[in-house]
Design a protein around this motif. Sequence first.
Motif, PDB file in Angstrom:
ATOM      1  N   UNK A  78       0.835  -1.205   0.000  1.00 39.37           N
ATOM      2  CA  UNK A  78       0.000   0.000   0.000  1.00 39.37           C
ATOM      3  C   UNK A  78       0.868   1.253   0.000  1.00 39.37           C
ATOM      4  N   UNK A  79       1.935   1.247   0.791  1.00 35.29           N
ATOM      5  CA  UNK A  79       2.834   2.401   0.847  1.00 35.29           C
ATOM      6  C   UNK A  79       3.469   2.699  -0.506  1.00 35.29           C
ATOM      7  N   UNK A  80       3.603   1.672  -1.349  1.00 35.05           N
ATOM      8  CA  UNK A  80       4.231   1.856  -2.659  1.00 35.05           C
ATOM      9  C   UNK A  80       3.198   2.062  -3.767  1.00 35.05           C
ATOM     10  N   UNK A  81       1.975   2.357  -3.383  1.00 36.40           N
ATOM     11  CA  UNK A  81       0.972   2.758  -4.365  1.00 36.40           C
ATOM     12  C   UNK A  81       0.145   1.641  -4.961  1.00 36.40           C
ATOM     13  N   UNK A 208       4.323  -9.639 -11.882  1.00 35.86           N
ATOM     14  CA  UNK A 208       4.545  -9.361 -10.459  1.00 35.86           C
ATOM     15  C   UNK A 208       5.863  -8.647 -10.199  1.00 35.86           C
ATOM     16  N   UNK A 209       6.713  -8.547 -11.224  1.00 33.01           N
ATOM     17  CA  UNK A 209       8.064  -7.997 -11.042  1.00 33.01           C
ATOM     18  C   UNK A 209       8.051  -6.602 -10.419  1.00 33.01           C
ATOM     19  N   UNK A 210       7.251  -5.703 -10.959  1.00 29.16           N
ATOM     20  CA  UNK A 210       7.255  -4.323 -10.465  1.00 29.16           C
ATOM     21  C   UNK A 210       6.827  -4.247  -9.005  1.00 29.16           C
ATOM     22  N   UNK A 211       5.807  -5.027  -8.641  1.00 25.87           N
ATOM     23  CA  UNK A 211       5.328  -5.008  -7.257  1.00 25.87           C
ATOM     24  C   UNK A 211       6.401  -5.535  -6.319  1.00 25.87           C
ATOM     25  N   UNK A 212       6.947  -6.710  -6.632  1.00 24.84           N
ATOM     26  CA  UNK A 212       7.926  -7.341  -5.748  1.00 24.84           C
ATOM     27  C   UNK A 212       9.198  -6.506  -5.613  1.00 24.84           C
ATOM     28  N   UNK A 213       9.673  -5.960  -6.732  1.00 26.40           N
ATOM     29  CA  UNK A 213      10.916  -5.193  -6.649  1.00 26.40           C
ATOM     30  C   UNK A 213      10.698  -3.839  -5.970  1.00 26.40           C
ATOM     31  N   UNK A 214       9.491  -3.300  -6.058  1.00 25.54           N
ATOM     32  CA  UNK A 214       9.199  -2.028  -5.382  1.00 25.54           C
ATOM     33  C   UNK A 214       9.206  -2.188  -3.870  1.00 25.54           C
ATOM     34  N   UNK A 215       8.675  -3.293  -3.371  1.00 29.33           N
ATOM     35  CA  UNK A 215       8.527  -3.447  -1.915  1.00 29.33           C
ATOM     36  C   UNK A 215       9.743  -4.100  -1.270  1.00 29.33           C
ATOM     37  N   UNK A 216      10.669  -4.622  -2.071  1.00 27.75           N
ATOM     38  CA  UNK A 216      11.801  -5.350  -1.507  1.00 27.75           C
ATOM     39  C   UNK A 216      12.842  -4.395  -0.927  1.00 27.75           C
ATOM     40  N   UNK A 217      13.739  -4.959  -0.118  1.00 27.86           N
ATOM     41  CA  UNK A 217      14.878  -4.192   0.387  1.00 27.86           C
ATOM     42  C   UNK A 217      15.762  -3.776  -0.793  1.00 27.86           C
ATOM     43  N   UNK A 218      16.543  -2.735  -0.594  1.00 32.01           N
ATOM     44  CA  UNK A 218      17.425  -2.244  -1.667  1.00 32.01           C
ATOM     45  C   UNK A 218      18.879  -2.343  -1.216  1.00 32.01           C
ATOM     46  N   UNK A 219      19.719  -2.800  -2.132  1.00 30.46           N
ATOM     47  CA  UNK A 219      21.155  -2.907  -1.859  1.00 30.46           C
ATOM     48  C   UNK A 219      21.896  -1.855  -2.674  1.00 30.46           C
ATOM     49  N   UNK A 220      22.889  -1.243  -2.070  1.00 30.60           N
ATOM     50  CA  UNK A 220      23.688  -0.236  -2.776  1.00 30.60           C
ATOM     51  C   UNK A 220      24.707  -0.941  -3.665  1.00 30.60           C
ATOM     52  N   UNK A 224      24.457   3.067  -6.902  1.00 33.96           N
ATOM     53  CA  UNK A 224      23.001   3.088  -7.039  1.00 33.96           C
ATOM     54  C   UNK A 224      22.358   2.066  -6.122  1.00 33.96           C
ATOM     55  N   UNK A 225      21.083   1.795  -6.350  1.00 29.94           N
ATOM     56  CA  UNK A 225      20.362   0.817  -5.551  1.00 29.94           C
ATOM     57  C   UNK A 225      19.762  -0.262  -6.449  1.00 29.94           C
ATOM     58  N   UNK A 226      19.863  -1.490  -5.985  1.00 27.06           N
ATOM     59  CA  UNK A 226      19.267  -2.622  -6.685  1.00 27.06           C
ATOM     60  C   UNK A 226      18.313  -3.337  -5.738  1.00 27.06           C
ATOM     61  N   UNK A 227      17.140  -3.759  -6.239  1.00 24.15           N
ATOM     62  CA  UNK A 227      16.192  -4.470  -5.373  1.00 24.15           C
ATOM     63  C   UNK A 227      16.705  -5.847  -4.984  1.00 24.15           C
ATOM     64  N   UNK A 228      16.467  -6.216  -3.751  1.00 20.85           N
ATOM     65  CA  UNK A 228      16.853  -7.552  -3.282  1.00 20.85           C
ATOM     66  C   UNK A 228      15.769  -8.545  -3.691  1.00 20.85           C
ATOM     67  N   UNK A 229      15.541  -8.610  -4.980  1.00 25.12           N
ATOM     68  CA  UNK A 229      14.508  -9.481  -5.533  1.00 25.12           C
ATOM     69  C   UNK A 229      14.769  -9.661  -7.013  1.00 25.12           C
ATOM     70  N   UNK A 230      14.903 -10.920  -7.436  1.00 24.55           N
ATOM     71  CA  UNK A 230      14.981 -11.214  -8.861  1.00 24.55           C
ATOM     72  C   UNK A 230      14.510 -12.636  -9.080  1.00 24.55           C
ATOM     73  N   UNK A 231      14.308 -12.962 -10.346  1.00 21.62           N
ATOM     74  CA  UNK A 231      13.725 -14.253 -10.699  1.00 21.62           C
ATOM     75  C   UNK A 231      14.711 -15.381 -10.448  1.00 21.62           C
TER      76      UNK A 231
END
Length: 265
Positions: A78-81, A208-220, A224-231
């Motif tokens: 919800x926080x991510x829209x 589901x990629x956009x949802x999962x990567x938006x809410x996941x933790x981010x690694x520097x 830059x930042x990369x989502x802690x989520x991939x296939x």
Amino acid sequence: SCSYTLQCCMSSFVLFFFFFFQAEDGIRDAQESRGLGDVYKRQVSTQSTGTARTTMATCDLGLIGLAVMGQNLVLNMNDHGYKIAVFNRTPAKVTKFIENEAAGTNVEGALTIEEFVSKLKKPRRVMMLVMAGKPVDDFIEKLLPLLETEDIIIDGGNSHFPDSIRRCAYLAEKGIHFIGAGVSGGEEGARYGPSIMPGGADAAWPAVKDIFQAISAKAKVDGGEEPCCDWVCLLYTSDAADEEDSVDLGGRRIIKKKKNEAKMA
């Protein structure tokens, strides 16, 4: 004669007031009944237009299972829209969540699984955060009659991978995409950024990629930042030394070949 006339007048007077008060009581009852009906209509109108009970298909994803992990993941989305529909085996948990933790959000509650599915945009994305094992299979069977080809079922309960492989193959036969997603980080991670490891039917990932990567933790990474989520691929391994055949997991064909080996076709 006068006495008889007086008695007739008195009788008429009494009858007049009797019928007058009876009619007044009837009018009052009708007004009260109409008033209660109006109140009921207003209540139904409020429920049907309230944020938590709309039946329009406007939700991006539906989540089943409102323990703390499920609640926190919903609030994170919800926080991510993203607009999320929620369902729980115990309807009282849905009501409590909507009225408390999710108050003021765009989260929508459903008290039946049919209402829950009706809220989801196509392709429907249903995520389960329930106990691993039989409860996952039970919910899959409840969902199947309500879903259509290309809809997606996601198991976020960290199931044993052979179960995820079995479910992926089973649902592929029915035209439904399956994702087994490990969700790490505990309650706080679910709320503010978990590590998510999804795998299963390749065709489901773009949905589901956009949802999962938006809410996941981010690694520097590299400034830059990369989502802690991939296939993550699902691989099938076999203990049979000479076994060689294949199973189609929603578009990705897994070849079972010799002991503890697997390759992609």
